[in-house]
Write a protein that holds these residues in place. Structure first.
Motif, PDB file in Angstrom:
ATOM      1  N   HIS A 130       5.314  27.070   0.822  1.00 17.69           N
ATOM      2  CA  HIS A 130       4.497  27.336  -0.041  1.00 17.69           C
ATOM      3  C   HIS A 130       3.461  26.136  -0.519  1.00 17.69           C
ATOM      4  CE1 HIS A 130       5.486  31.514   0.098  1.00 17.69           C
ATOM      5  NE2 HIS A 130       6.880  31.007  -0.513  1.00 17.69           N
ATOM      6  N   TRP A 131       3.947  25.138  -0.546  1.00 12.47           N
ATOM      7  CA  TRP A 131       3.325  23.835  -0.973  1.00 12.47           C
ATOM      8  C   TRP A 131       2.313  23.392   0.023  1.00 12.47           C
ATOM      9  CZ3 TRP A 131       4.298  20.734  -5.751  1.00 12.47           C
ATOM     10  CH2 TRP A 131       5.096  21.649  -6.643  1.00 12.47           C
ATOM     11  N   LEU A 132       1.207  22.545  -0.290  1.00 11.06           N
ATOM     12  CA  LEU A 132       0.465  22.169   0.657  1.00 11.06           C
ATOM     13  C   LEU A 132       0.344  20.560   0.740  1.00 11.06           C
ATOM     14  CD1 LEU A 132      -1.271  24.708  -1.115  1.00 11.06           C
ATOM     15  CD2 LEU A 132      -2.891  24.226   0.757  1.00 11.06           C
ATOM     16  N   TYR A 133       0.694  20.078   1.676  1.00 15.27           N
ATOM     17  CA  TYR A 133       1.156  18.499   2.127  1.00 15.27           C
ATOM     18  C   TYR A 133       0.088  18.223   3.234  1.00 15.27           C
ATOM     19  CZ  TYR A 133       3.766  14.577   3.202  1.00 15.27           C
ATOM     20  OH  TYR A 133       4.009  13.139   3.795  1.00 15.27           O
ATOM     21  N   PHE A 134      -0.688  17.131   2.813  1.00 20.35           N
ATOM     22  CA  PHE A 134      -1.589  16.485   3.909  1.00 20.35           C
ATOM     23  C   PHE A 134      -1.392  15.085   4.237  1.00 20.35           C
ATOM     24  CE2 PHE A 134      -3.675  19.808   1.262  1.00 20.35           C
ATOM     25  CZ  PHE A 134      -4.445  20.236   2.230  1.00 20.35           C
TER      26      PHE A 134
ATOM     27  N   ARG B 291      -2.498  25.252  -5.487  1.00 17.62           N
ATOM     28  CA  ARG B 291      -3.819  24.189  -5.184  1.00 17.62           C
ATOM     29  C   ARG B 291      -3.914  23.485  -6.102  1.00 17.62           C
ATOM     30  NH1 ARG B 291      -6.672  26.615  -0.191  1.00 17.62           N
ATOM     31  NH2 ARG B 291      -5.300  27.754   0.581  1.00 17.62           N
ATOM     32  N   LYS B 292      -3.316  23.059  -7.029  1.00 16.61           N
ATOM     33  CA  LYS B 292      -3.585  22.127  -7.984  1.00 16.61           C
ATOM     34  C   LYS B 292      -3.098  20.630  -7.562  1.00 16.61           C
ATOM     35  CE  LYS B 292      -5.805  24.236 -11.276  1.00 16.61           C
ATOM     36  NZ  LYS B 292      -6.577  24.931 -10.207  1.00 16.61           N
ATOM     37  N   PHE B 293      -3.634  19.455  -7.770  1.00 16.97           N
ATOM     38  CA  PHE B 293      -3.092  18.195  -7.561  1.00 16.97           C
ATOM     39  C   PHE B 293      -1.619  18.169  -8.126  1.00 16.97           C
ATOM     40  CE2 PHE B 293      -2.377  13.657  -8.453  1.00 16.97           C
ATOM     41  CZ  PHE B 293      -2.335  13.369  -7.326  1.00 16.97           C
ATOM     42  N   HIS B 294      -0.718  17.684  -7.285  1.00 15.26           N
ATOM     43  CA  HIS B 294       0.604  17.356  -7.574  1.00 15.26           C
ATOM     44  C   HIS B 294       1.029  16.034  -7.752  1.00 15.26           C
ATOM     45  CE1 HIS B 294       4.941  16.841  -7.477  1.00 15.26           C
ATOM     46  NE2 HIS B 294       4.772  18.012  -8.533  1.00 15.26           N
ATOM     47  N   SER B 295       0.811  15.028  -6.460  1.00 13.08           N
ATOM     48  CA  SER B 295       1.151  13.952  -6.280  1.00 13.08           C
ATOM     49  C   SER B 295       0.584  13.346  -5.141  1.00 13.08           C
ATOM     50  CB  SER B 295       2.660  13.691  -6.417  1.00 13.08           C
ATOM     51  OG  SER B 295       3.266  14.533  -5.568  1.00 13.08           O
ATOM     52  N   PHE B 296       0.690  11.875  -4.939  1.00 12.48           N
ATOM     53  CA  PHE B 296       0.205  11.151  -3.962  1.00 12.48           C
ATOM     54  C   PHE B 296       1.172  10.051  -3.360  1.00 12.48           C
ATOM     55  CE2 PHE B 296      -2.494   7.708  -2.086  1.00 12.48           C
ATOM     56  CZ  PHE B 296      -3.534   8.657  -1.465  1.00 12.48           C
ATOM     57  N   GLY B 297       1.047   9.588  -2.030  1.00 20.25           N
ATOM     58  CA  GLY B 297       1.653   8.565  -1.596  1.00 20.25           C
ATOM     59  C   GLY B 297       3.131   8.912  -1.487  1.00 20.25           C
ATOM     60  N   TYR B 298       3.907   7.880  -1.629  1.00 20.69           N
ATOM     61  CA  TYR B 298       5.358   7.993  -1.643  1.00 20.69           C
ATOM     62  C   TYR B 298       5.967   9.139  -2.537  1.00 20.69           C
ATOM     63  CZ  TYR B 298       5.550   3.374   0.582  1.00 20.69           C
ATOM     64  OH  TYR B 298       5.339   2.411   1.419  1.00 20.69           O
TER      65      TYR B 298
ATOM     66  N   LYS C 262       0.848  -1.052   0.094  1.00 24.13           N
ATOM     67  CA  LYS C 262      -0.040   0.103  -0.107  1.00 24.13           C
ATOM     68  C   LYS C 262       0.876   1.076   0.043  1.00 24.13           C
ATOM     69  CE  LYS C 262      -3.848  -1.218   2.817  1.00 24.13           C
ATOM     70  NZ  LYS C 262      -4.322  -0.971   4.189  1.00 24.13           N
ATOM     71  N   THR C 263       0.342   2.497  -0.320  1.00 21.78           N
ATOM     72  CA  THR C 263       1.296   3.475  -0.409  1.00 21.78           C
ATOM     73  C   THR C 263       0.450   4.458   0.962  1.00 21.78           C
ATOM     74  OG1 THR C 263       1.797   5.539  -1.928  1.00 21.78           O
ATOM     75  CG2 THR C 263      -0.597   4.838  -1.755  1.00 21.78           C
ATOM     76  N   PRO C 264       1.424   5.422   1.522  1.00 18.18           N
ATOM     77  CA  PRO C 264       0.802   6.089   2.451  1.00 18.18           C
ATOM     78  C   PRO C 264      -0.307   7.155   1.743  1.00 18.18           C
ATOM     79  CG  PRO C 264       3.384   6.474   2.112  1.00 18.18           C
ATOM     80  CD  PRO C 264       2.925   5.690   1.125  1.00 18.18           C
ATOM     81  N   THR C 265      -0.970   7.462   2.766  1.00 18.84           N
ATOM     82  CA  THR C 265      -2.082   8.515   2.422  1.00 18.84           C
ATOM     83  C   THR C 265      -1.656   9.760   2.596  1.00 18.84           C
ATOM     84  OG1 THR C 265      -3.655   6.500   3.342  1.00 18.84           O
ATOM     85  CG2 THR C 265      -4.680   8.811   2.949  1.00 18.84           C
ATOM     86  N   THR C 266      -1.060  10.395   1.775  1.00 22.07           N
ATOM     87  CA  THR C 266      -0.500  11.686   1.802  1.00 22.07           C
ATOM     88  C   THR C 266      -0.728  12.206   0.394  1.00 22.07           C
ATOM     89  OG1 THR C 266       1.715  10.723   1.064  1.00 22.07           O
ATOM     90  CG2 THR C 266       1.414  11.146   3.363  1.00 22.07           C
ATOM     91  N   ILE C 267      -0.880  13.488   0.327  1.00 24.94           N
ATOM     92  CA  ILE C 267      -1.142  14.248  -0.963  1.00 24.94           C
ATOM     93  C   ILE C 267      -0.569  15.430  -0.755  1.00 24.94           C
ATOM     94  CG2 ILE C 267      -3.440  15.145   0.009  1.00 24.94           C
ATOM     95  CD1 ILE C 267      -4.335  14.388  -2.501  1.00 24.94           C
ATOM     96  N   LEU C 268      -0.026  15.967  -2.010  1.00 27.25           N
ATOM     97  CA  LEU C 268       0.664  17.108  -2.172  1.00 27.25           C
ATOM     98  C   LEU C 268      -0.213  17.898  -3.295  1.00 27.25           C
ATOM     99  CD1 LEU C 268       3.074  18.991  -1.302  1.00 27.25           C
ATOM    100  CD2 LEU C 268       4.326  17.802  -3.142  1.00 27.25           C
TER     101      LEU C 268
ATOM    102  N   ALA D  70     -11.542  14.121  -3.230  1.00 29.53           N
ATOM    103  CA  ALA D  70     -11.963  13.880  -4.275  1.00 29.53           C
ATOM    104  C   ALA D  70     -10.593  13.724  -5.175  1.00 29.53           C
ATOM    105  CB  ALA D  70     -12.680  14.783  -5.168  1.00 29.53           C
ATOM    106  N   TYR D  71      -9.581  14.480  -5.098  1.00 32.53           N
ATOM    107  CA  TYR D  71      -8.355  14.390  -5.656  1.00 32.53           C
ATOM    108  C   TYR D  71      -7.445  12.806  -5.338  1.00 32.53           C
ATOM    109  CZ  TYR D  71      -7.245  19.182  -6.744  1.00 32.53           C
ATOM    110  OH  TYR D  71      -7.353  20.599  -7.506  1.00 32.53           O
ATOM    111  N   ALA D  72      -7.682  12.526  -4.183  1.00 33.68           N
ATOM    112  CA  ALA D  72      -7.116  11.054  -3.838  1.00 33.68           C
ATOM    113  C   ALA D  72      -7.908   9.958  -4.416  1.00 33.68           C
ATOM    114  CB  ALA D  72      -7.226  10.971  -2.227  1.00 33.68           C
ATOM    115  N   LEU D  73      -9.308  10.100  -4.542  1.00 31.61           N
ATOM    116  CA  LEU D  73     -10.146   9.098  -5.272  1.00 31.61           C
ATOM    117  C   LEU D  73      -9.698   9.128  -6.619  1.00 31.61           C
ATOM    118  CD1 LEU D  73     -13.396   9.235  -3.318  1.00 31.61           C
ATOM    119  CD2 LEU D  73     -11.552   7.371  -3.148  1.00 31.61           C
ATOM    120  N   GLN D  74      -9.467  10.578  -7.260  1.00 26.24           N
ATOM    121  CA  GLN D  74      -9.259  10.372  -8.719  1.00 26.24           C
ATOM    122  C   GLN D  74      -7.898   9.775  -8.979  1.00 26.24           C
ATOM    123  OE1 GLN D  74      -9.717  14.520  -9.862  1.00 26.24           O
ATOM    124  NE2 GLN D  74      -9.178  13.915 -12.033  1.00 26.24           N
ATOM    125  N   PHE D  75      -6.968  10.030  -8.109  1.00 23.05           N
ATOM    126  CA  PHE D  75      -5.404   9.470  -8.062  1.00 23.05           C
ATOM    127  C   PHE D  75      -5.639   7.893  -8.332  1.00 23.05           C
ATOM    128  CE2 PHE D  75      -1.927   7.236  -6.277  1.00 23.05           C
ATOM    129  CZ  PHE D  75      -1.057   7.817  -7.096  1.00 23.05           C
TER     130      PHE D  75
END
Length: 657
Positions: free
Chosen positions: A115-119, A92-99, A81-87, A153-158
């Motif tokens: 300046h980047w948004l990391y969750f 504020r546009k989707f950049h990447s997910f996980g590792y 599995k990949t970490p549930t992290t999103i950047l 939504a970004y995460a599910l879309q990924f």
């Protein structure tokens, strides 16, 4: 007066009154299977700490494929599995997910990264927010806020794109979203708004649409685990109760000698990502008889979910015996204890600043802790070393004017020492102490469940979820409950839910009976009865004395509901000449509700039936049938004007009222 205006007092708001004694009609055709048009079922396990997906083609349901391995796994952590992290980018546009998100964020220069948004670990927000709406915000590591719905939504879309890409690569041609049935898992203890929120996020991600809701199933995590556990053969699990005394086992020999071939077999299959689910009911299952009960304890990163199921033969359908319980006792609690320990040693003011000023290094430190956390075991004797990032040591010196080593000496936390290679050296006792509060809560909660009358004579306890990999948790559960039932752990315990969710998507009818989490009903007018009804509810309309705000109950909290069961009530307009009928649907966590104005009663739907333009030859006591269909994690309501068969439908909505 209550927050709601009485439905009848506001002029022109049409009231309804029960026509007949309530009766429940069972739908005979509710069991007819819907035509299967999907080529593949893809399940997404959207976890608090890590996420993943798996899929199976409807033509060969016995093969479950777990997603491709991810780039950039961590040492000491298997990365199925990949970490549930999103950047998100500064725009504020989707950049990447996980590792990928974590590593990119980590490599940014500190001046830029702010300046980047990391969750990360943001799923818990849905559990902890009392009044969740479409507008609820999440806070990024840099303190900026973004709408939770967008992030989900970004995460599910990924995941949607990853899965479709993998399916297309595998099949050699483009795979269409319409060919996929999606399953998303959520904790059973989530409240209804959180479950609905997930569905809305999936619509936003384009997985399904309000017009085609069947394409998406929201599955409950412990139910998915339960379905998978049914299929287990003995070589696919570890039976804690048949082991040598617990303190007599070493981590290298977790499984008794009888399991050695099984381990070999599993090791050979590790390379392949396809799991064969034998289409038999597993051996352990064959030991269960009609009416037997078992508990599924799903312990993940954020929450622990406990459900009690009972077998219904011949098909081995599941029946939920006791409503899902649990709480925020996931493995995050251990991380939290580690953070408290750091605050104790280095000062809370420093840790707060460090997280804000060096967010990437903080992520690094937690990664280092994660791999050591996985090495904790009951019989471990040698210390665990946690590398402190250079910027931690450096920033601490600037912040305090003395060294990290000095802080450790001064802090009199005696079981954490400084090692000359720049590491925190923790004794096994120190590590175990970090686990203790969380594990104690799980064991306590389980004891409470075991004491419930519905839960007597449980045969098995299945321990599943990512946290179930922890030997400390395994030992605690075994020693507390091993005498009352057999404690069983599936082999790939972190993937149990994912695989069960795929099986659920292939055959959603396997769960037959659930417990309703809420009481549902509609607001009606009843004839006013002196002495029975409170005088303040009296309303006189056209010479008739009505009692307003009556909660007419369809189903009670914790009542058993069969999947697809329909409850029907008949009403008639309080005023025969009415041409618009408005039926308001309410819910409450309480069992016995008499009036819609009581505390805790929430409006969750409105049916509006317009009868203008219908023939005047309608009987003067017009019958309006109201149906509520319970089942899937969604609930549908419908009103029908019997004379003209005009009807209107609505889905119960917990987010917008």
């Amino acid at each position: 007066t209550s927050a709601y205006s009485s439905p009848a007092k506001s002029l022109g708001d049409p009231g309804i009154t029960p026509l007949s004694p309530s009766h429940i009609a069972k739908d005979s055709d509710a069991d007819d299977a819907v035509e299967q048009l999907f080529l593949v079922v893809v399940a997404i396990d959207f976890g608090t700490t890590s996420s993943g997906y798996a899929y199976s083609f409807t033509k060969e349901p016995e093969c479950i494929h777990v997603m491709r391995r991810w780039e950039g796994g961590d040492p000491g952590v298997s990365n199925q599995k990949t970490p549930t992290t999103i950047l998100l980018t500064p725009e504020r546009k989707f950049h990447s997910f996980g590792y990928a998100a974590r590593d990119f964020y980590h490599d940014l220069d500190p001046t830029e990264s702010k300046h980047w948004l990391y969750f990360e670990k943001f799923k818990m927000k849905l559990h902890t927010t009392g009044n969740l709406t479409m507008e609820t915000d999440l806070t990024a590591a840099n303190g900026k806020k973004v709408k939770a719905l967008e992030i989900f939504a970004y995460a599910l879309q990924f995941f949607k794109e990853q899965a479709l890409k993998e399916l297309s690569d595998q099949g050699g041609s483009d795979f269409e979203n319409t060919e996929v049935r999606w399953v998303i898992t959520v904790p059973a203890i989530w409240k209804q708004p959180a479950k609905q929120f997930m569905r809305q996020a999936a619509y936003k991600a384009g997985m399904a649409s309000p017009e085609n809701p069947e394409q998406l199933i929201i599955a409950l995590e412990p139910e998915a685990a339960s379905i998978y556990c049914r299929k287990l053969r003995l070589h696919q699990m570890i039976d804690l109760s048949s082991r040598a005394p617990v303190n007599g086992y070493s981590p290298s020999d977790t499984i008794g000698t009888g399991f050695t071939q099984a381990k070999e077999h599993i090791r050979r299959n590790r390379q392949s990502r396809t799991f064969l689910v034998e289409n038999v009911i597993g051996e352990i299952w064959s030991e269960l008889e009609e009416g037997d009960r078992y508990i599924v304890v799903d312990s993940g990163g954020g929450t622990v979910d406990i459900t009690v199921h009972q077998i219904r033969l011949p098909e081995g359908h599941l029946k939920e015996l006791y409503k899902a319980t649990g709480g925020p006792y996931g493995s995050l609690g251990v991380d939290y204890e580690f953070e408290k320990l750091l605050c104790k040693i280095f000062g809370e003011d420093f840790i707060e600043q460090f997280k804000i000023k060096r967010p990437a290094a903080w992520v690094d430190l937690m990664i280092a802790f994660e791999s050591r956390k996985r090495a904790a075991a009951p019989d471990r004797t040698n210390p665990l070393n946690i590398t402190l990032p250079f910027s931690f040591i450096d920033y601490y010196k600037k912040f305090r004017g003395h060294s990290v080593e000095h802080a450790l000496r001064k802090s009199n936390v005696d079981f954490v020492k400084w090692s000359s290679q720049g590491m925190l050296r923790m004794s096994p006792d120190a590590m175990n102490a970090l686990f203790k509060p969380t594990i104690d809560q799980i064991v306590q909660h389980l004891s409470d469940v075991f004491d419930k009358p519905e839960v007597t004579s449980v045969k098995f306890l299945f321990l599943v979820g990512g946290f179930a990999e922890s030997p400390l948790l395994q030992q605690a559960v075994q020693s507390a409950f091993g005498s009352r039932c057999r404690v069983i752990i599936p082999q790939d315990v972190g993937l149990t839910i994912l695989k069960g969710a795929v099986l659920f998507g292939l055959d959603p009818a396997v769960i037959k009976v659930r417990r309703s989490p809420l009481t549902y009903g509609v607001g009606v007018l009843n004839r006013f009865v002196e002495g029975k009804h409170p005088p303040e509810k009296l309303l006189v309309k056209d010479g008739t004395r009505w009692c307003t705000d009556v909660f007419d109950k369809f189903i009670s909290a914790d009542q058993s509901v069969a999947l697809g069961e329909t409850v029907t009530r008949s009403y008639t307009p309080a005023k025969p000449s009415q041409l618009v009928i408005v039926i308001n649907i309410y819910s409450s966590e309480q069992d016995n509700v008499s009036f819609i104005t009581e505390a805790g009663v929430k409006k969750c739907g409105t049916l509006r039936l317009d009868l203008t333009g219908t023939d005047a030859s309608v009987p003067n006591r017009r019958e309006i049938k109201t149906l509520m269909q319970f089942g899937d994690t969604e609930i549908k309501a419908m009103a029908i004007d019997v004379a003209t068969s005009k009807s209107v439908k609505v889905g119960i909505d917990f987010l917008n009222y």
